[in-house]
Scaffold this motif. Structure first.
Motif, PDB file in Angstrom:
ATOM      1  N   ILE A 235       0.846  -1.203   0.000  1.00 15.88           N
ATOM      2  CA  ILE A 235       0.000   0.000   0.000  1.00 15.88           C
ATOM      3  C   ILE A 235       0.878   1.248   0.000  1.00 15.88           C
ATOM      4  N   ARG A 236       1.913   1.224   0.829  1.00 17.75           N
ATOM      5  CA  ARG A 236       2.862   2.339   0.856  1.00 17.75           C
ATOM      6  C   ARG A 236       3.584   2.461  -0.486  1.00 17.75           C
ATOM      7  N   PHE A 237       3.830   1.346  -1.143  1.00 21.81           N
ATOM      8  CA  PHE A 237       4.513   1.334  -2.435  1.00 21.81           C
ATOM      9  C   PHE A 237       3.743   2.158  -3.463  1.00 21.81           C
ATOM     10  N   LEU A 238       2.418   1.993  -3.490  1.00 32.87           N
ATOM     11  CA  LEU A 238       1.585   2.786  -4.398  1.00 32.87           C
ATOM     12  C   LEU A 238       1.620   4.257  -4.015  1.00 32.87           C
ATOM     13  N   GLY A 239       1.465   4.536  -2.730  1.00 30.18           N
ATOM     14  CA  GLY A 239       1.468   5.922  -2.284  1.00 30.18           C
ATOM     15  C   GLY A 239       2.761   6.642  -2.592  1.00 30.18           C
ATOM     16  N   MET A 240       3.889   5.953  -2.420  1.00 25.85           N
ATOM     17  CA  MET A 240       5.186   6.569  -2.687  1.00 25.85           C
ATOM     18  C   MET A 240       5.386   6.826  -4.179  1.00 25.85           C
ATOM     19  N   TYR A 241       4.797   5.981  -5.042  1.00 22.86           N
ATOM     20  CA  TYR A 241       4.866   6.251  -6.480  1.00 22.86           C
ATOM     21  C   TYR A 241       4.178   7.572  -6.803  1.00 22.86           C
ATOM     22  N   LEU A 242       2.983   7.762  -6.254  1.00 23.25           N
ATOM     23  CA  LEU A 242       2.240   9.004  -6.494  1.00 23.25           C
ATOM     24  C   LEU A 242       3.017  10.214  -5.995  1.00 23.25           C
ATOM     25  N   VAL A 243       3.636  10.074  -4.832  1.00 23.98           N
ATOM     26  CA  VAL A 243       4.411  11.173  -4.250  1.00 23.98           C
ATOM     27  C   VAL A 243       5.617  11.517  -5.121  1.00 23.98           C
ATOM     28  N   GLU A 244       6.366  10.502  -5.544  1.00 21.17           N
ATOM     29  CA  GLU A 244       7.576  10.749  -6.332  1.00 21.17           C
ATOM     30  C   GLU A 244       7.260  11.354  -7.691  1.00 21.17           C
ATOM     31  N   GLN A 245       6.128  10.979  -8.295  1.00 23.26           N
ATOM     32  CA  GLN A 245       5.739  11.579  -9.569  1.00 23.26           C
ATOM     33  C   GLN A 245       5.431  13.061  -9.404  1.00 23.26           C
ATOM     34  N   LYS A 246       4.740  13.385  -8.326  1.00 18.20           N
ATOM     35  CA  LYS A 246       4.411  14.795  -8.085  1.00 18.20           C
ATOM     36  C   LYS A 246       5.680  15.611  -7.825  1.00 18.20           C
ATOM     37  N   LYS A 247       6.602  15.056  -7.059  1.00 22.18           N
ATOM     38  CA  LYS A 247       7.871  15.736  -6.802  1.00 22.18           C
ATOM     39  C   LYS A 247       8.642  15.952  -8.103  1.00 22.18           C
ATOM     40  N   ALA A 248       8.655  14.940  -8.960  1.00 19.85           N
ATOM     41  CA  ALA A 248       9.387  15.033 -10.225  1.00 19.85           C
ATOM     42  C   ALA A 248       8.822  16.139 -11.103  1.00 19.85           C
ATOM     43  N   GLU A 249       7.513  16.301 -11.099  1.00 18.90           N
ATOM     44  CA  GLU A 249       6.890  17.354 -11.904  1.00 18.90           C
ATOM     45  C   GLU A 249       7.307  18.740 -11.416  1.00 18.90           C
ATOM     46  N   TYR A 250       7.332  18.932 -10.113  1.00 19.16           N
ATOM     47  CA  TYR A 250       7.792  20.216  -9.576  1.00 19.16           C
ATOM     48  C   TYR A 250       9.240  20.488  -9.965  1.00 19.16           C
ATOM     49  N   ARG A 251      10.082  19.455  -9.877  1.00 26.67           N
ATOM     50  CA  ARG A 251      11.502  19.634 -10.201  1.00 26.67           C
ATOM     51  C   ARG A 251      11.699  19.909 -11.691  1.00 26.67           C
ATOM     52  N   ALA A 252      10.915  19.241 -12.541  1.00 21.88           N
ATOM     53  CA  ALA A 252      11.020  19.463 -13.986  1.00 21.88           C
ATOM     54  C   ALA A 252      10.591  20.875 -14.357  1.00 21.88           C
ATOM     55  N   GLU A 253       9.702  21.451 -13.562  1.00 25.05           N
ATOM     56  CA  GLU A 253       9.288  22.852 -13.768  1.00 25.05           C
ATOM     57  C   GLU A 253      10.327  23.826 -13.219  1.00 25.05           C
TER      58      GLU A 253
ATOM     59  N   PRO B 258       1.628   8.564   2.800  1.00 21.26           N
ATOM     60  CA  PRO B 258       1.854   9.127   1.458  1.00 21.26           C
ATOM     61  C   PRO B 258       0.588   9.640   0.787  1.00 21.26           C
ATOM     62  N   PHE B 259      -0.578   9.066   1.138  1.00 23.90           N
ATOM     63  CA  PHE B 259      -1.821   9.441   0.478  1.00 23.90           C
ATOM     64  C   PHE B 259      -2.363  10.792   0.956  1.00 23.90           C
ATOM     65  N   PHE B 260      -1.695  11.380   1.942  1.00 27.34           N
ATOM     66  CA  PHE B 260      -2.063  12.740   2.348  1.00 27.34           C
ATOM     67  C   PHE B 260      -1.698  13.758   1.272  1.00 27.34           C
TER      68      PHE B 260
END
Length: 410
Positions: A126-144, A185-187
């Motif tokens: 369950i944490r594995f899924l949540g951490m994927y969502l978190v890392e994708q969002k972080k990557a988008e901020y960094r790419a911007e 992570p789902f927060f």
């Protein structure tokens, strides 16, 4: 070096620094609290589950987040950038579910006689899924190149994870700690609810989708193997020794390994810019020189303080953790890794030569695994610490040689 530091501040590096420090500090304080509340056996069991998850975590989404940072930061057109974010998130989510199934199958094969370990890993999926969502969002901020938004998001999740972890562990012990790790992570949905899913094929102007995924999975595989090398000590201790040995070694390594965050602050801030200047050898060499000047001085200060106050530092985890020998060895290992490994793994990735990181990581994985398997029965935890020292030293020196060899072709 003044210009180097001013440039770091101009890129909102202070925000990135704050976020990483708060993230590590929150995780550290939570670990201290949990180590005091839980028994050695329960703390060792939770540590085992987290380390098993870490083996797969770096490869979540087949490295979609890695590709977003690398290619997204170089896309000038905002529409193309948003299309990349949607494309990477959607296909990465599917790949992440496939990887979850693989993770559960591996856990069953390895621990089919110990249902408690399989069940624990199932919960951490369950944490594995949540951490994927978190890392994708972080990557988008960094790419911007929006380091401030990235940092605020990271700080928000770190604080939530800490509060939730302390509260749940205090009231429900091990089960509460596991629950907090899975749900925190789902927060992210309380911070940013935007998720865009689409499997439509997209053509990009500057690169092909095959190139994107080739870089992504290679970088992810390298990161995964690199992370695996870092946690092999815990894995083999859990395999060949007792749960209380896992807890003791974890406590001894916690502060030394968290020192690396100082290097990650700079490299995560500068990495998108280094990718933009991947053909500018003068820019990259100047960055390396300034990094070495800064972190050589930082390393000397950390060693002096860490060695002089070794017993008081370890005592914060409790009176049962008083032996400083392993802590001292790992402190030296962390400084070497800070100066070489943290720097050159990022530098090779910035010029698109992650294959070297992969080759070196594979070699270190094999050498470290064999060494730990042979040394643990004879030399115990002290032997593990020396193997880790040599491993971290070589995993920094080898990428340095590879980078300077490849940079001559720029």
């Amino acid at each position: 070096m003044k210009t180097f530091i001013k440039d770091f501040i101009a890129k909102k590096g202070i925000w990135v620094g704050m976020s990483l420090l708060i993230s590590r500090l929150s995780a550290f304080l939570l670990s201290v609290f949990v180590a005091r509340i839980l028994s050695k056996e329960d703390f060792g069991a939770a540590t085992f589950g987290l380390n098993f998850l870490t083996i797969f975590l770096a490869f979540s989404g087949f490295g979609a987040a890695q590709g977003v940072v690398k290619y997204g930061s170089s896309i000038a057109d905002s529409l193309q950038k948003q299309l990349l974010f949607r494309y990477a998130f959607s296909y990465g989510l599917i790949y992440n579910f496939i990887l979850t199934i693989i993770m559960l199958l591996v856990s069953y094969i390895l621990y089919w006689e110990d249902f408690s370990k399989i069940y624990l890993i199932f919960l951490f999926s369950i944490r594995f899924l949540g951490m994927y969502l978190v890392e994708q969002k972080k990557a988008e901020y960094r790419a911007e190149l929006d380091n401030q938004s990235f940092a605020r998001f990271d700080i928000f999740l770190s604080v939530v994870s800490f509060i939730l972890g302390v509260g749940c562990t205090y009231f429900w012990q091990l089960n509460g700690f596991i629950f907090s790790l899975c749900i925190s992570p789902f927060f992210l949905f309380f911070y940013d609810r935007r998720l865009s899913f689409s499997l439509k094929k997209i053509t990009f102007d500057d690169f092909k989708s095959k190139e994107f995924w080739r870089f992504s999975w290679t970088t992810a595989m390298t990161t995964q193997i690199g992370e695996l090398v870092f946690i092999l000590d815990i894995f083999f201790i859990g395999l060949l020794m007792q749960q209380q040995d896992v807890a003791y070694y974890k406590v001894s390594s916690m502060i030394p390994m968290n020192i690396l965050v100082l290097g990650f602050i700079f490299m995560q801030t500068e990495y998108p810019k280094l990718c933009q200047h991947h053909r500018d050898k003068k820019y990259q060499y100047r960055f390396i020189f300034n990094y070495w000047k800064l972190f050589s001085a930082v390393g000397i200060v950390i060693l002096a303080v860490g060695l002089f106050f070794d017993k008081p530092i370890l005592s914060i985890f409790g009176n049962q953790y008083q032996n400083t020998e392993i802590y001292r060895i790992l402190l030296f290992a962390a400084i070497i890794s800070l100066i070489f490994r943290v720097l050159f793994v990022y530098m090779l990735a910035s010029i698109g030569k992650t294959v070297w990181n992969l080759i070196i990581s594979l070699f270190m994985l094999f050498a470290t695994s064999l060494s730990l398997y042979l040394i643990i029965p004879e030399y115990g935890l002290e032997g593990v610490s020396y193997v880790t020292f040599v491993c971290l030293a070589l995993s920094g020196i080898f990428p340095a040689f590879a980078y300077f060899y490849e940079s001559k072709k720029i």
